[in-house]
Design a protein around this motif. Structure first.
Motif, PDB file in Angstrom:
ATOM      1  N   THR A   6       0.194  -5.809  -1.346  1.00 45.90           N
ATOM      2  CA  THR A   6       1.007  -4.605  -1.152  1.00 45.90           C
ATOM      3  C   THR A   6       0.246  -3.385  -1.650  1.00 45.90           C
ATOM      4  OG1 THR A   6       2.986  -5.923  -1.570  1.00 45.90           O
ATOM      5  CG2 THR A   6       3.224  -3.525  -1.625  1.00 45.90           C
ATOM      6  N   PRO A   7       0.113  -2.332  -0.850  1.00 42.69           N
ATOM      7  CA  PRO A   7      -0.620  -1.146  -1.301  1.00 42.69           C
ATOM      8  C   PRO A   7       0.013  -0.550  -2.556  1.00 42.69           C
ATOM      9  CG  PRO A   7      -0.267  -1.061   1.073  1.00 42.69           C
ATOM     10  CD  PRO A   7       0.550  -2.209   0.561  1.00 42.69           C
ATOM     11  N   VAL A   8      -0.809  -0.161  -3.486  1.00 49.13           N
ATOM     12  CA  VAL A   8      -0.351   0.433  -4.740  1.00 49.13           C
ATOM     13  C   VAL A   8      -0.266   1.947  -4.594  1.00 49.13           C
ATOM     14  CG1 VAL A   8      -0.994   0.907  -7.139  1.00 49.13           C
ATOM     15  CG2 VAL A   8      -1.228  -1.416  -6.218  1.00 49.13           C
ATOM     16  N   SER A   9       0.843   2.510  -5.034  1.00 44.52           N
ATOM     17  CA  SER A   9       0.952   3.943  -5.296  1.00 44.52           C
ATOM     18  C   SER A   9       1.294   4.042  -6.776  1.00 44.52           C
ATOM     19  CB  SER A   9       2.041   4.590  -4.441  1.00 44.52           C
ATOM     20  OG  SER A   9       2.207   5.950  -4.814  1.00 44.52           O
ATOM     21  N   LEU A  10       0.277   4.271  -7.608  1.00 47.20           N
ATOM     22  CA  LEU A  10       0.411   4.057  -9.038  1.00 47.20           C
ATOM     23  C   LEU A  10       1.594   4.801  -9.637  1.00 47.20           C
ATOM     24  CD1 LEU A  10      -0.608   2.892 -11.684  1.00 47.20           C
ATOM     25  CD2 LEU A  10      -2.213   4.808 -11.836  1.00 47.20           C
ATOM     26  N   ALA A  11       1.686   6.099  -9.420  1.00 47.25           N
ATOM     27  CA  ALA A  11       2.765   6.871 -10.027  1.00 47.25           C
ATOM     28  C   ALA A  11       4.127   6.382  -9.557  1.00 47.25           C
ATOM     29  CB  ALA A  11       2.588   8.353  -9.711  1.00 47.25           C
ATOM     30  N   ALA A  12       4.271   6.175  -8.250  1.00 47.88           N
ATOM     31  CA  ALA A  12       5.563   5.732  -7.708  1.00 47.88           C
ATOM     32  C   ALA A  12       5.923   4.337  -8.213  1.00 47.88           C
ATOM     33  CB  ALA A  12       5.514   5.754  -6.179  1.00 47.88           C
ATOM     34  N   ASP A  13       4.944   3.440  -8.271  1.00 40.63           N
ATOM     35  CA  ASP A  13       5.216   2.081  -8.728  1.00 40.63           C
ATOM     36  C   ASP A  13       5.594   2.051 -10.204  1.00 40.63           C
ATOM     37  OD1 ASP A  13       4.669   1.215  -6.211  1.00 40.63           O
ATOM     38  OD2 ASP A  13       2.700   0.381  -6.654  1.00 40.63           O
ATOM     39  N   LEU A  14       4.967   2.894 -11.014  1.00 39.07           N
ATOM     40  CA  LEU A  14       5.323   2.946 -12.430  1.00 39.07           C
ATOM     41  C   LEU A  14       6.741   3.479 -12.624  1.00 39.07           C
ATOM     42  CD1 LEU A  14       2.003   4.286 -14.019  1.00 39.07           C
ATOM     43  CD2 LEU A  14       2.917   1.971 -14.137  1.00 39.07           C
ATOM     44  N   LEU A  15       7.129   4.443 -11.812  1.00 39.53           N
ATOM     45  CA  LEU A  15       8.459   5.024 -11.943  1.00 39.53           C
ATOM     46  C   LEU A  15       9.559   4.013 -11.619  1.00 39.53           C
ATOM     47  CD1 LEU A  15       7.854   8.583 -10.492  1.00 39.53           C
ATOM     48  CD2 LEU A  15       8.524   8.008 -12.827  1.00 39.53           C
ATOM     49  N   ARG A  16       9.224   2.976 -10.885  1.00 37.07           N
ATOM     50  CA  ARG A  16      10.228   1.947 -10.582  1.00 37.07           C
ATOM     51  C   ARG A  16      10.630   1.173 -11.833  1.00 37.07           C
ATOM     52  NH1 ARG A  16       6.714   1.173  -5.892  1.00 37.07           N
ATOM     53  NH2 ARG A  16       7.693   2.172  -4.099  1.00 37.07           N
ATOM     54  N   HIS A  17       9.816   1.267 -12.894  1.00 36.29           N
ATOM     55  CA  HIS A  17      10.134   0.590 -14.156  1.00 36.29           C
ATOM     56  C   HIS A  17      10.844   1.529 -15.142  1.00 36.29           C
ATOM     57  CE1 HIS A  17       7.800  -2.987 -13.136  1.00 36.29           C
ATOM     58  NE2 HIS A  17       6.781  -2.226 -12.803  1.00 36.29           N
ATOM     59  N   ALA A  18      11.188   2.733 -14.696  1.00 33.88           N
ATOM     60  CA  ALA A  18      11.706   3.740 -15.629  1.00 33.88           C
ATOM     61  C   ALA A  18      13.002   3.322 -16.307  1.00 33.88           C
ATOM     62  CB  ALA A  18      11.898   5.076 -14.898  1.00 33.88           C
ATOM     63  N   ASP A  19      13.790   2.457 -15.686  1.00 29.03           N
ATOM     64  CA  ASP A  19      15.070   2.043 -16.264  1.00 29.03           C
ATOM     65  C   ASP A  19      15.002   0.685 -16.951  1.00 29.03           C
ATOM     66  OD1 ASP A  19      16.271   4.374 -15.198  1.00 29.03           O
ATOM     67  OD2 ASP A  19      16.507   3.380 -13.253  1.00 29.03           O
ATOM     68  N   SER A  20      13.786   0.166 -17.133  1.00 31.61           N
ATOM     69  CA  SER A  20      13.626  -1.164 -17.701  1.00 31.61           C
ATOM     70  C   SER A  20      13.605  -1.119 -19.231  1.00 31.61           C
ATOM     71  CB  SER A  20      12.326  -1.805 -17.199  1.00 31.61           C
ATOM     72  OG  SER A  20      12.053  -3.002 -17.900  1.00 31.61           O
ATOM     73  N   ASP A  21      14.265  -2.071 -19.841  1.00 33.40           N
ATOM     74  CA  ASP A  21      14.238  -2.204 -21.296  1.00 33.40           C
ATOM     75  C   ASP A  21      13.231  -3.264 -21.755  1.00 33.40           C
ATOM     76  OD1 ASP A  21      16.197  -0.259 -22.006  1.00 33.40           O
ATOM     77  OD2 ASP A  21      17.752  -1.613 -21.251  1.00 33.40           O
ATOM     78  N   ALA A  22      12.346  -3.681 -20.846  1.00 30.05           N
ATOM     79  CA  ALA A  22      11.279  -4.602 -21.223  1.00 30.05           C
ATOM     80  C   ALA A  22      10.273  -3.879 -22.117  1.00 30.05           C
ATOM     81  CB  ALA A  22      10.574  -5.134 -19.979  1.00 30.05           C
ATOM     82  N   VAL A  23       9.570  -4.649 -22.938  1.00 26.60           N
ATOM     83  CA  VAL A  23       8.575  -4.062 -23.832  1.00 26.60           C
ATOM     84  C   VAL A  23       7.373  -3.595 -23.015  1.00 26.60           C
ATOM     85  CG1 VAL A  23       6.994  -4.488 -25.756  1.00 26.60           C
ATOM     86  CG2 VAL A  23       9.296  -5.459 -25.785  1.00 26.60           C
ATOM     87  N   PRO A 163       3.411  13.262  -5.198  1.00 30.35           N
ATOM     88  CA  PRO A 163       2.718  13.936  -4.097  1.00 30.35           C
ATOM     89  C   PRO A 163       1.979  12.945  -3.207  1.00 30.35           C
ATOM     90  CG  PRO A 163       2.303  15.048  -6.193  1.00 30.35           C
ATOM     91  CD  PRO A 163       3.002  13.763  -6.507  1.00 30.35           C
ATOM     92  N   ALA A 164       2.024  13.194  -1.914  1.00 28.89           N
ATOM     93  CA  ALA A 164       1.350  12.299  -0.968  1.00 28.89           C
ATOM     94  C   ALA A 164      -0.123  12.639  -0.807  1.00 28.89           C
ATOM     95  CB  ALA A 164       2.043  12.374   0.392  1.00 28.89           C
ATOM     96  N   GLN A 165      -0.495  13.890  -1.086  1.00 29.68           N
ATOM     97  CA  GLN A 165      -1.865  14.303  -0.843  1.00 29.68           C
ATOM     98  C   GLN A 165      -2.817  13.728  -1.897  1.00 29.68           C
ATOM     99  OE1 GLN A 165       0.546  16.263  -1.927  1.00 29.68           O
ATOM    100  NE2 GLN A 165      -0.173  17.832  -3.366  1.00 29.68           N
ATOM    101  N   ASP A 166      -4.078  13.604  -1.484  1.00 29.15           N
ATOM    102  CA  ASP A 166      -5.113  13.108  -2.386  1.00 29.15           C
ATOM    103  C   ASP A 166      -5.590  14.269  -3.258  1.00 29.15           C
ATOM    104  OD1 ASP A 166      -6.829  11.305  -3.538  1.00 29.15           O
ATOM    105  OD2 ASP A 166      -8.309  11.357  -1.924  1.00 29.15           O
ATOM    106  N   HIS A 189      -5.929   8.786  -4.634  1.00 31.66           N
ATOM    107  CA  HIS A 189      -5.956   7.721  -3.631  1.00 31.66           C
ATOM    108  C   HIS A 189      -7.067   6.719  -3.906  1.00 31.66           C
ATOM    109  CE1 HIS A 189      -3.615  10.237  -0.393  1.00 31.66           C
ATOM    110  NE2 HIS A 189      -2.901   9.951  -1.463  1.00 31.66           N
ATOM    111  N   GLY A 190      -8.145   7.172  -4.525  1.00 31.66           N
ATOM    112  CA  GLY A 190      -9.216   6.254  -4.898  1.00 31.66           C
ATOM    113  C   GLY A 190      -8.743   5.253  -5.935  1.00 31.66           C
ATOM    114  N   LEU A 191      -7.991   5.745  -6.927  1.00 30.20           N
ATOM    115  CA  LEU A 191      -7.445   4.872  -7.960  1.00 30.20           C
ATOM    116  C   LEU A 191      -6.442   3.893  -7.356  1.00 30.20           C
ATOM    117  CD1 LEU A 191      -7.783   4.512 -11.000  1.00 30.20           C
ATOM    118  CD2 LEU A 191      -5.934   6.160 -11.347  1.00 30.20           C
TER     119      LEU A 191
END
Length: 540
Positions: A6-23, A163-166, A189-191
């Motif tokens: 699955t393609p990674v979008s780092l910022a967006a993927d990290l924000l999906r954990h914003a409501d998690s109480d995991a360590v 943001p979608a732009q590189d 986008h490189g990252l």
């Protein structure tokens, strides 16, 4: 291991954990008490609050702010790093172990600095060293205070917009031919492309509980120590505050071993010298079974993904470790490729190689034996040019400057640096990296650097354990050279340095690579050796 493509979008993927109480982050205390824990909800919430303040700064400047980040490995570093990513700012990480001149060079274009306690102390030290603030009088320094950055409300849709732009999101230091490091511009986008490819190759389960022992100012540690665990919903463990990280002091590695058991890691990135230290631990109890060995060293019986790069580890050391049930996975990378180019991964290890190039990377060897790579994670140029800068040709191929071979199965073997090849006064060609790797098989050596260009004899600078008797060390090095190296390669003039010598950081980079011009000047200066300690220890 099932690959995740699955393609990674780092910022967006990290924000999906914003409501998690995991360590998300653990910090080991110095007294052996339970670790301090921080959740995803806590740290991402604090990062979003800080990101909002940084966006205001962007509005004032009319462009993405350039922000220096000066901090030790800490929860504050994580919050600042994520905030800068969410705000689309340009992050400039500065190692706290840098000199004032090095720091000033990186911070020349910074609009402000974010600092934790250690970062504030580093700024004060640099100001005293330089006689003037390295950041300039008109640019603010903002402490990262977790208590003052609570999430005032759950992240709303506007906070989760990426943001979608590189764009350029980081400027990573890399050494050049002068004392002022050049900056490598890393693209968003490189990252993302690198992380997508890396996750596909390694999976995510192995990053469940990462232990960070090298500075986060290194891009590979950000990739492997923060982003890979966080994308998997895992955690990173930091060492007790004030603990010297591996690479900031030559004797930090041995002290690190005592903390492994407490951290119970499933993954970590180590410099090459740590391989010999792991082998010494195994050799202490050669008949111990693998489960007991893992419990003794890592605090749990499960597998541990140990990644290594920066300089070659002798294949014999890797093979011996593997027979003990501890596999060190060598890899190869460049900041100019957003870090990893190739990596040995579990189940696909070939000792003596740095693995196969990642899926998004093409690699070929030119007629002169130089490695060329082309990928979607290449950098956006340097902050300044330097004779050590790599080039990208019109076909998009990056000329790495590294000599390499590719076998029929696609495994990459790095054989040396094109610019590091030396010709002795006798007209013989030598690869310093290969000779240094051989000598590192001696377990008491922390670092090694060879000097031979234009000389009638090969010189070697050897960093040895603090407290080791220099006479005994010299005898072991001479004996090793006679047995394991040819007359041409053998170090004839031995220079010794204790691991606690303050010159260590001047002569070697954070990743343990020798600053070759500085080392040459040092060993040929005729500087008298330091007084040898009295303790005698001759074990490898």
């Amino acid at each position: 291991m099932r690959p995740d493509t699955t393609p990674v979008s780092l910022a967006a993927d990290l924000l999906r954990h914003a409501d998690s109480d995991a360590v998300m982050v653990r910090v080991l205390p110095a007294d052996g008490a339970p670790a301090t824990e921080h959740t995803y909800r806590e740290l991402i919430g604090a990062a979003l609050t800080l990101a909002g303040r940084l966006r205001t700064l962007a509005d004032d400047h009319g462009r993405a702010p350039r922000v220096g980040l000066i901090a030790d490995n800490s929860p504050e570093w994580v919050v600042a790093d994520l905030a800068l990513l969410f705000a689309s700012a340009v992050e400039i990480p500065v190692p706290t172990a840098f000199t004032a001149q090095q720091a000033a060079s990186l911070l020349a274009d910074a609009d402000l600095c974010l600092v934790d306690t250690a970062g504030g102390r580093a700024l004060e030290r640099w100001t005293q060293e330089a006689g003037t603030p390295v950041l300039g009088h008109d640019r603010p320094v903002t402490p990262i205070d977790l208590q003052a950055l609570p999430a005032t409300a759950p992240p709303g849709p506007q906070d989760r917009t990426v943001p979608a732009q590189d764009t350029v999101v980081k400027v990573i230091h890399t050494s050049g031919t002068t004392s002022a490091p050049k900056g490598v511009r890393i693209r968003r986008h490189g990252l993302d492309a690198l992380l997508t490819s890396l996750r596909s190759r390694t999976g995510t389960a192995i990053f469940e509980r990462y232990l960070s022992i090298v500075p986060l100012s290194l891009l590979i540690e950000q990739v492997a120590g923060l982003y890979m665990p966080f994308l998997a919903g895992g955690s990173v463990t930091f060492l007790p505050p004030g603990t010297a990280l591996v690479g900031t002091a030559a004797d930090a590695g041995p002290r690190m071993l005592t903390l492994l058991h407490r951290a119970r890691p499933t993954a970590l990135v180590v410099p090459p010298t740590m391989a010999a230290l792991f082998l010494a631990l195994c050799d202490e109890r050669p008949d111990e079974d693998t489960t007991a060995r893992h419990l003794r060293i890592f605090g749990h019986p499960g597998p541990v993904f140990i990644a290594c790069g920066g300089a070659p580890v002798p294949a014999e050391v890797l093979e011996r470790l593997h027979t003990y049930g501890i596999t060190v996975h060598e890899g190869y990378g460049l900041s100019e490729n957003s870090s990893v180019v190739s990596w040995n991964v579990p189940g696909e290890v070939r000792f003596g190689t740095v693995g196969r190039p990642l899926d998004h990377v093409e690699a070929r060897i030119d007629q002169d034996g130089e490695l060329l790579i082309r990928s979607t994670s290449l950098f956006a140029g340097y902050t300044r040019e330097d004779p050590s800068s790599v080039t990208v040709d019109t076909g998009g191929w990056l000329h790495t400057g590294d000599l390499a071979t590719l076998d029929d199965d696609g495994y990459l073997r790095i054989t040396g640096r094109r610019k590091s090849l030396v010709i002795t006064a006798g007209g013989r060609n030598l690869s310093p990296e290969w000779i240094e790797a051989r000598y590192r098989e001696l377990g008491f050596l922390r670092e090694a650097a060879v000097v031979a260009e234009g000389l009638t004899q090969v010189h070697g600078l050897f960093v040895v354990e603090t407290g080791l008797d220099h006479t005994a060390a010299r005898r072991r090095i001479e004996e090793f050279g006679r047995i394991r190296l040819s007359d041409i390669e053998r170090v004839r003039v031995i220079h010794l340095m204790s691991a606690d010598d303050p010159d260590y950081l001047r002569l070697f980079t954070v990743t343990g690579r020798p600053r070759r011009d500085t080392v040459r000047a040092h060993v040929l200066s005729g500087r008298p050796p330091a007084a040898a300690p009295t303790r005698i220890k001759e074990t490898a």
